[in-house]
Design a protein around this motif. Structure first.
Motif, PDB file in Angstrom:
ATOM      1  N   VAL A 126       0.847  -1.208   0.000  1.00 13.85           N
ATOM      2  CA  VAL A 126       0.000   0.000   0.000  1.00 13.85           C
ATOM      3  C   VAL A 126       0.883   1.259   0.000  1.00 13.85           C
ATOM      4  O   VAL A 126       0.655   2.201  -0.767  1.00 13.85           O
ATOM      5  CB  VAL A 126      -0.952   0.015   1.229  1.00 13.85           C
ATOM      6  CG1 VAL A 126      -1.780   1.288   1.245  1.00 13.85           C
ATOM      7  CG2 VAL A 126      -1.881  -1.195   1.210  1.00 13.85           C
ATOM      8  N   ILE A 127       1.907   1.271   0.864  1.00 13.63           N
ATOM      9  CA  ILE A 127       2.759   2.465   1.005  1.00 13.63           C
ATOM     10  C   ILE A 127       3.553   2.729  -0.269  1.00 13.63           C
ATOM     11  O   ILE A 127       3.676   3.870  -0.700  1.00 13.63           O
ATOM     12  CB  ILE A 127       3.728   2.305   2.207  1.00 13.63           C
ATOM     13  CG1 ILE A 127       2.939   2.349   3.528  1.00 13.63           C
ATOM     14  CG2 ILE A 127       4.780   3.415   2.226  1.00 13.63           C
ATOM     15  CD1 ILE A 127       3.734   1.901   4.729  1.00 13.63           C
ATOM     16  N   ARG A 143       2.784   2.102  -3.255  1.00 12.87           N
ATOM     17  CA  ARG A 143       1.891   2.694  -4.266  1.00 12.87           C
ATOM     18  C   ARG A 143       1.685   4.188  -3.997  1.00 12.87           C
ATOM     19  O   ARG A 143       1.584   4.989  -4.896  1.00 12.87           O
ATOM     20  CB  ARG A 143       0.514   2.000  -4.231  1.00 12.87           C
ATOM     21  CG  ARG A 143       0.484   0.640  -4.906  1.00 12.87           C
ATOM     22  CD  ARG A 143      -0.801   0.417  -5.713  1.00 12.87           C
ATOM     23  NE  ARG A 143      -1.998   0.957  -5.068  1.00 12.87           N
ATOM     24  CZ  ARG A 143      -2.747   0.284  -4.201  1.00 12.87           C
ATOM     25  NH1 ARG A 143      -2.431  -0.963  -3.858  1.00 12.87           N
ATOM     26  NH2 ARG A 143      -3.828   0.826  -3.678  1.00 12.87           N
ATOM     27  N   GLN A 144       1.634   4.548  -2.697  1.00 12.78           N
ATOM     28  CA  GLN A 144       1.315   5.937  -2.347  1.00 12.78           C
ATOM     29  C   GLN A 144       2.546   6.831  -2.292  1.00 12.78           C
ATOM     30  O   GLN A 144       2.519   7.959  -2.740  1.00 12.78           O
ATOM     31  CB  GLN A 144       0.608   5.986  -0.983  1.00 12.78           C
ATOM     32  CG  GLN A 144      -0.777   5.404  -1.035  1.00 12.78           C
ATOM     33  CD  GLN A 144      -1.459   5.471   0.317  1.00 12.78           C
ATOM     34  OE1 GLN A 144      -0.828   5.841   1.312  1.00 12.78           O
ATOM     35  NE2 GLN A 144      -2.723   5.122   0.360  1.00 12.78           N
ATOM     36  N   SER A 145       3.621   6.338  -1.661  1.00 15.15           N
ATOM     37  CA  SER A 145       4.758   7.248  -1.450  1.00 15.15           C
ATOM     38  C   SER A 145       6.119   6.614  -1.741  1.00 15.15           C
ATOM     39  O   SER A 145       7.135   7.102  -1.261  1.00 15.15           O
ATOM     40  CB  SER A 145       4.703   7.836  -0.036  1.00 15.15           C
ATOM     41  OG  SER A 145       4.228   6.905   0.893  1.00 15.15           O
ATOM     42  N   GLY A 198       8.395   6.261   1.472  1.00 13.86           N
ATOM     43  CA  GLY A 198       7.336   5.801   2.382  1.00 13.86           C
ATOM     44  C   GLY A 198       7.750   4.535   3.118  1.00 13.86           C
ATOM     45  O   GLY A 198       7.502   4.380   4.318  1.00 13.86           O
ATOM     46  N   SER A 241      -7.969   1.729   3.378  1.00 11.43           N
ATOM     47  CA  SER A 241      -7.217   2.335   2.269  1.00 11.43           C
ATOM     48  C   SER A 241      -8.181   2.789   1.169  1.00 11.43           C
ATOM     49  O   SER A 241      -7.873   3.674   0.380  1.00 11.43           O
ATOM     50  CB  SER A 241      -6.172   1.364   1.711  1.00 11.43           C
ATOM     51  OG  SER A 241      -6.805   0.268   1.102  1.00 11.43           O
ATOM     52  N   PRO A 272      -8.367   7.809   1.967  1.00 11.09           N
ATOM     53  CA  PRO A 272      -7.139   7.849   1.171  1.00 11.09           C
ATOM     54  C   PRO A 272      -6.004   8.458   2.007  1.00 11.09           C
ATOM     55  O   PRO A 272      -6.226   8.889   3.131  1.00 11.09           O
ATOM     56  CB  PRO A 272      -7.506   8.746  -0.003  1.00 11.09           C
ATOM     57  CG  PRO A 272      -8.752   9.445   0.380  1.00 11.09           C
ATOM     58  CD  PRO A 272      -9.432   8.623   1.419  1.00 11.09           C
ATOM     59  N   ASP A 273      -4.808   8.504   1.467  1.00 13.74           N
ATOM     60  CA  ASP A 273      -3.612   8.947   2.178  1.00 13.74           C
ATOM     61  C   ASP A 273      -3.244   7.893   3.215  1.00 13.74           C
ATOM     62  O   ASP A 273      -3.218   6.718   2.895  1.00 13.74           O
ATOM     63  CB  ASP A 273      -3.834  10.342   2.789  1.00 13.74           C
ATOM     64  CG  ASP A 273      -2.487  11.051   2.977  1.00 13.74           C
ATOM     65  OD1 ASP A 273      -1.522  10.663   2.285  1.00 13.74           O
ATOM     66  OD2 ASP A 273      -2.388  11.971   3.794  1.00 13.74           O
ATOM     67  N   ILE A 274      -2.983   8.281   4.487  1.00 10.09           N
ATOM     68  CA  ILE A 274      -2.446   7.266   5.412  1.00 10.09           C
ATOM     69  C   ILE A 274      -3.511   6.698   6.351  1.00 10.09           C
ATOM     70  O   ILE A 274      -3.192   6.126   7.395  1.00 10.09           O
ATOM     71  CB  ILE A 274      -1.241   7.803   6.233  1.00 10.09           C
ATOM     72  CG1 ILE A 274      -1.657   8.975   7.140  1.00 10.09           C
ATOM     73  CG2 ILE A 274      -0.107   8.229   5.314  1.00 10.09           C
ATOM     74  CD1 ILE A 274      -0.627   9.298   8.199  1.00 10.09           C
TER      75      ILE A 274
END
Length: 454
Positions: free
Chosen positions: A265-266, A268-270, A274, A413, A417-419
């Motif tokens: 998940v992380i 993909r986001q950061s 991240g 998630s 959205p975000d964390i």
């Protein structure tokens, strides 16, 4: 002889309660803190000297090692609880037979895992969520660390059984020696010689070998109740040992699995930043669990021997002391996290990694309530394992570390959205505590006493 008098005074089934509790808990906690400190110092040198990418590479491998460690822990805990019950009942030959079976099963598993994982390493890295750019870094660490695993897992089995034989101090000295050597060699190999990520792996390997040599002195001490010999494998008995230690496997393996889901998940986001930020949170959860496991591991021996000796009054008393200790530790941990948040993050990530530092801070603000619940959850798991209530112990373990966190992470998630997905961790731990408490009430010592008298 003062030493043997001291040992008699603090044996689990007859020594004074508080003194006996701390005689087992202090070495156990220091041992596990030594292990986690070595891992955290690895993180410090890797993060500060080699950079955020290398920190991400080392952490991406954690779920795989957690799987192997979990299998070894399942047999070591399940077997040492059974051996503790036999030792409490003065049946040393039976205890030795269990020790030998577990030792050779884990040795065979570790020896088999090394060539397999080296041959299929790239598939493994991909499954662990790594990007191809990280493969070379991971490979150079992994090639050495595979051999660390063989030494580490055999050491782990010996450590648990030697403690079951009322020798917690020997295990503590071995683990602390290994950790000290590891830290010193990290400074030399990474800090001075600039060996990079391989230096971290070599430092750990040499530390582990020295630890194994030291802990083996138990067999030449003349005071060992447990003997190691090539055993007759009893599949049914090994099955029961694995079943009884299954909650420990779930606790350990699921840490790896949850980290794996979060890494996906992380990233993909950061991205890699991240993952580096999350590894800071990871290390903190790891240290807190090691402090709690210090108490929990000692409880396996204290509870196991007292269940073996039918001293359920002492079981109740040890549970009270353990719960109070965990409550105090949890509050101290949360206060430290809030007061020293900045320096803790800066310890792992240098000032250039501003984004990763900010992310780590955001992660910590969400995740801190976990430290109020996870200690009590693992304590109740340990109690149920020692009472040979393996099913209920496994249910708590599966809920707190698998079903609830992964379920909530995937749900949140999407919703937040975000964390937001990180809220899954404290929410899962708090909900699991409700179940754990209900199980403890249903299998509390007073009710077990009634059953044993029938």
């Amino acid at each position: 002889d003062i030493m043997s008098k001291n040992l008699i005074d603090t044996s689990p089934d007859s020594g004074p309660l508080v003194a006996t509790f701390f005689r087992f808990v202090i070495p156990s906690t220091l041992s596990l803190l030594a292990i986690s400190t070595a891992s955290v110092v690895d993180g410090f040198f890797v993060g500060n000297y080699i950079g955020a990418e290398a920190l991400a590479a080392v952490n991406l491998l954690m779920p795989y090692f957690a799987l192997l460690f979990g299998v070894a822990l399942m047999f070591a805990v399940g077997g040492s609880v059974k051996a503790s019950i036999y030792i409490g009942d003065k049946k040393y030959t039976l205890a030795s037979s269990i020790f030998s079976q577990v030792f050779f099963v884990i040795l065979a598993m570790a020896a088999l895992a090394v060539p397999l994982s080296l041959v299929f390493s790239e598939y493994l890295f991909a499954a662990l969520g790594a990007t191809p750019s990280l493969y070379p870094l991971m490979q150079s660490y992994f090639e050495v660390f595979c051999f660390v695993t063989v030494v580490q897992l055999t050491c782990l089995v010996m450590y648990y059984f030697i403690r079951a034989d009322n020798r917690p101090e020997l295990g503590m000295r071995a683990l602390m020696l290994g950790a000290f050597v590891n830290v010193a060699l990290d400074a030399l190999f990474i800090g001075n010689l600039g060996w990079g990520i391989e230096g971290a792996a070599w430092a750990t390997l040499i530390g582990q070998v020295i630890q194994l040599i030291y802990i083996s002195s138990y067999f030449f001490s003349g005071r060992n109740s447990l003997k190691l010999s090539f055993p007759i494998f009893k599949i049914k008995q090994l099955g029961f040992i694995a079943f009884n230690g299954f909650s420990e496997f779930i606790n350990e393996f699921s840490i790896g699995l949850v980290i794996l889901v979060f890494h996906w998940v992380i990233s993909r986001q950061s991205g890699i930043e991240g993952i580096a930020a999350f590894s800071v949170v990871n290390y903190l959860i790891y240290i807190s669990l090691m402090v709690y496991y210090g108490i929990i591991d000692a409880m396996h021996v204290l509870l196991g021997q007292n269940f073996g000796a039918q001293r359920l009054d002492r079981v109740k008393a040890f549970m009270r002391i353990a719960a109070l200790s965990i409550a105090i530790l949890s509050i101290v941990l949360v206060v430290i996290l809030h007061v020293f948040e900045g320096p803790i993050i800066a310890f792992f990530l240098d000032d250039d990694a501003k984004n990763a530092q900010q992310l780590a801070q955001n992660f910590l603000h969400v995740i801190w309530p976990i430290f109020l619940f996870n200690g009590f959850n693992v304590l109740i798991c340990a109690y149920l394992t020692s009472a040979e209530q393996a099913m209920h112990s496994s249910i708590i373990a599966v809920l707190r570390s698998l079903i609830l966190p992964i379920g909530f992470a995937l749900l949140l998630s999407i919703m937040l959205p975000d964390i937001g997905f990180l809220y899954a961790v404290p929410v899962a731990e708090a909900l699991a505590f409700v179940f754990a408490f209900i199980f403890y009430i249903n299998y509390r010592p007073a009710l077990l006493i009634k059953k044993s008298l029938k």
